[in-house]
Enzyme design. Sequence first.
Site, short mmCIF file in Angstrom:
data_model
loop_
_atom_site.label_atom_id
_atom_site.label_comp_id
_atom_site.label_asym_id
_atom_site.label_seq_id
_atom_site.Cartn_x
_atom_site.Cartn_y
_atom_site.Cartn_z
N TYR A 1 -25.79 -57.09 -8.85
CA TYR A 1 -26.58 -58.22 -9.44
C TYR A 1 -25.44 -59.20 -10.21
CZ TYR A 1 -30.76 -61.07 -10.65
OH TYR A 1 -31.53 -62.15 -10.63
N ASN B 1 -46.80 -61.22 0.26
CA ASN B 1 -47.33 -60.17 -0.51
C ASN B 1 -46.48 -59.76 -1.82
OD1 ASN B 1 -45.46 -58.97 1.47
ND2 ASN B 1 -46.42 -57.01 0.86
N TYR C 1 -34.64 -67.68 -2.57
CA TYR C 1 -34.79 -67.11 -3.79
C TYR C 1 -34.55 -65.70 -3.64
CZ TYR C 1 -39.75 -65.89 -2.98
OH TYR C 1 -41.09 -65.50 -2.38
N TYR D 1 -32.74 -71.06 -5.25
CA TYR D 1 -33.31 -70.92 -6.44
C TYR D 1 -33.11 -69.51 -7.25
CZ TYR D 1 -36.39 -71.86 -10.24
OH TYR D 1 -37.07 -71.90 -11.52
#
Length: 382
Positions: free
Chosen positions: A86, A193, A288, A313
């Site tokens: 990340y 979901n 995103y 985003y």
Amino acid sequence: MLRQCATRLSRPSPLRAIAIRADCFATSSARRTDRAVIYAENGNPAEVLRVKSYDPLPPPPPGSVNIRFRLSPINPSDINVVQGVYPAKPTQQHVSGEDVFIGGNEGLAEVVDVGSNVDGLHKGDWVTLGKAQFGTWASTRVISAEDVIKLPAGGFSEVNAATINVNPPTAYNMLHQFVDLKEDDWVLQNGANSAVGQAVIQIAARKGIKTINFVRSRPDLDNLICSLTQLGATHVFTYDALSDKSLAKHVKQWTSKSPIRLLLNCVSGPDTTAMTRLLGDNAHLVSYGAMSKKPLSLPTSLFIFKNLTTHGYWQHRWYQEHSRQEREKLMRTLANLKLKEPEHEILDLSGEPSDEAATKRLRDTLTKIEAGFSKKVLLRLQ
């Protein structure tokens, strides 16, 4: 075959003084009662994460507060941080003699002690974090008062407050930042979901905006479709419907007065490419996430003939570019929306008799998450 729900249904004393910084843990020879989820190196979370006890915090230094975390979610991005894939990285901390990282980026904390020269914060206030990758998987932390965002009193349940910093603001800002949507306009999204997807449905419905939502096929599909419809979804389909030529015809009929101008993408891959065929002219595609782990490939004709605009985003960037006052305003706005709590399970490690026992339960849960457990897991350490 097209599938959708036909009916729409309208939470021992220290022997020496210890100097601390606002972003550090305190240690002493006192009996350890607090815990944190830590790791020394990146890797598989079910292998590298462990629970470690540390001493109670001393009073906070000037300009700081001591906070106690009530609930802290385990988000997919948190797993990615531990894996080392990340882009946002945590800062190393000193915990009981070890230099390690503390997991967690989001959580609900309560102010338990206030240092001098702090205005606007009091014991008992609920706060969320204004500092990214601070390490929320802990019982207590000391933090600069400038790095917390006070939540509106009575505005959130514990679960909503603990999960308010990432998914709901992502949904809200994507619905407002790229296209000026009006009542009866349409939004197209995949991953409907997901926590963000469910928030998109609810926020859009509050404004009279209609949504076409795509989810993966699954054994309990009918229950999922009706659950999303109860939240306010206009139509819900599986990705299999994209191969049905009649879908585009239906969508064109539904959206004839207001062609779709916004597609929210957290999946990517071929299914997302197929979804772009449902867009009208001058639409915006906002990505995103990439849950399929496949690239997003778009035909050049979309840009030439339909004037498609694409964006990425990241809520973290929004926080970097906006003031504390703007963040607090966003929290108040989200509180007023009264969004439904995400489906969740609380992993309460506070009663575990040892760090080893707590670590085993944590790793068992992480293995279940990796296998595809669908509920949001929230961590309680004290």
